[in-house]
Design an enzyme around this catalytic site. Structure first.
Site, PDB file in Angstrom:
ATOM      1  N   TYR A 130       0.840  -1.203   0.000  1.00 60.66           N
ATOM      2  CA  TYR A 130       0.000   0.000   0.000  1.00 60.66           C
ATOM      3  C   TYR A 130       0.876   1.256   0.000  1.00 60.66           C
ATOM      4  CZ  TYR A 130      -3.910  -2.997   1.530  1.00 60.66           C
ATOM      5  OH  TYR A 130      -4.867  -3.966   1.647  1.00 60.66           O
TER       6      TYR A 130
ATOM      7  N   PRO B 256     -15.426  -2.512   2.789  1.00 59.67           N
ATOM      8  CA  PRO B 256     -16.705  -2.670   3.511  1.00 59.67           C
ATOM      9  C   PRO B 256     -17.699  -1.564   3.167  1.00 59.67           C
ATOM     10  CG  PRO B 256     -14.976  -1.846   4.989  1.00 59.67           C
ATOM     11  CD  PRO B 256     -14.304  -2.240   3.709  1.00 59.67           C
TER      12      PRO B 256
END
Ligand code: NAP
Length: 317
Positions: free
Chosen positions: A56, A210
């Site tokens: 990341y 999510p």
């Protein structure tokens, strides 16, 4: 903040976690102040699980920023990172789960994270070349050496999870406790594809995306322009904002408004209604998002609510 166990283990994590894939790239490519504000708010709100990856940000940027801003508070949190995914600006190289790769990757992550142990070390993507026994043995060695406390994975199929944990069990090695997969109100295939295997293996789920990258926060509405300075306004993500998805979102918003609730509350509470979910590791670019996300996790959906949602959400194959 409530906590849940991570898989069949003594590790407890906050039901709302913090996904850190914005750090060192999307925000704070060269600074740390924005990430510091997000992390500080998260810790103050009771979040204990912080999820990152060596891949990341730019050149391990997310781990580097997180390591810098955590400082002494590192020991108060559960630090989860990942290995195996290609790194670097051009993301070159292959997905790698070999012993040699893992032994080097963990040292790099420990250095960037400014710590001498990782709480949850996750196999990011399955390497089609390396036998699972080699990967699991290298991970088991890291646990014995104290560099890693617990093991997890992500993006493995059901058979790959079962294969990994049967291999570990056969050789008396540490097993995988959790997996990450895309799972939210708009993407529910994990329920059929993974859930039975996770249940049988005593593993739990850390859903990624999510909030469907922000679509489930209520800030994207049908017929309205995409708000500036948001992920979905970026060209790469814009293709995820389809009319079909916006139609479902409008129906979900009506469902929430009928009950005096918000879509953000539904996004968190629907995931947490699933006992297989240990923590909702939503990402954030601003501290106020973290505050809103923590407050959104308390709606206890009834059986009737869940059944009605099943009719609103289209079946997925
Ligand atoms: P996400 O949680 O679905 O969406 C996060 C984005 O939504 C934020 O960056 C922010 O973007 C927006 N947002 C969040 N809270 C908000 C609020 N209260 N109000 C308005 N907007 C809000 O997606 P994600 O962060 O990509 O996924 C969560 C975590 O899962 C990641 O951080 C990462 O740790 C993990 N992950 C794992 C994998 C894997 O392969 N294992 C893959 C992807 C992600 P804007 O401010 O830019 O709109």
């Amino acid at each position: 903040m409530q906590t849940r166990q991570l898989g069949h283990s003594g590790l407890e994590v906050s039901v709302v976690g913090l996904g850190c894939n914005n750090f060192g790239g999307m925000i704070d490519a060269v600074t740390t102040d924005k990430a510091a504000a997000v992390v500080e708010t998260a810790i103050d709100a009771g979040i204990t699980l912080f999820d990152t990856s060596d891949s990341y940000g730019i050149d391990g940027g997310s781990e580097t920023v997180l390591g810098q801003v955590l400082g002494k508070r590192r020991k108060d949190i559960v630090l989860a990172t990942k290995f195996a995914s290609p790194m670097g600006c051009v993301k070159s190289g292959r997905i790698n789960g070999s012993r040699r790769y893992i032994m080097a990757a963990v040292e790099d992550s420990l250095r960037r994270l400014n710590t001498d142990y990782i709480d949850l070390y996750q196999y990011h993507f399955p390497d089609p070349l390396t036998p699972i026994e080699e990967t699991m043995r290298a991970l088991d060695d890291l646990v014995r050496q104290g560099k890693v406390r617990y093991l997890g994975c992500s993006n493995l199929t059901a058979w790959q999870l079962v294969d990994a944990n049967w291999t570990a069990r056969h050789f008396g090695m540490d097993r995988l406790l959790s997996t990450q997969t895309e799972y939210n109100l708009l993407e529910r295939r994990a329920k059929t594809d993974l859930a039975p295997a996770l249940q049988a293996a005593g593993m739990t789920l850390l859903p990624y995306f999510p909030l469907a990258s922000g679509l489930l926060t209520g800030k994207y509405r049908k017929g309205e322009p995409l708000p500036d300075n948001t992920r979905m306004a970026l060209p790469y993500f814009r293709k995820g904002v389809t009319d079909d998805r916006l139609d479902v979102i409008e129906r979900l918003i009506t469902f929430c408004e009928d009950r005096g609730r918000t879509l953000l509350e539904l996004a968190f509470s629907w995931l947490l209604a699933d006992p297989l979910v240990s923590s909702v590791i939503a990402g954030a670019t601003r501290p106020e998002q973290v505050t809103a996300n923590v407050a959104a996790s308390g709606w206890c959906l009834s059986g009737g609510d869940l059944a009605e949602l099943d009719t609103i959400l289209q079946p997925q194959v």
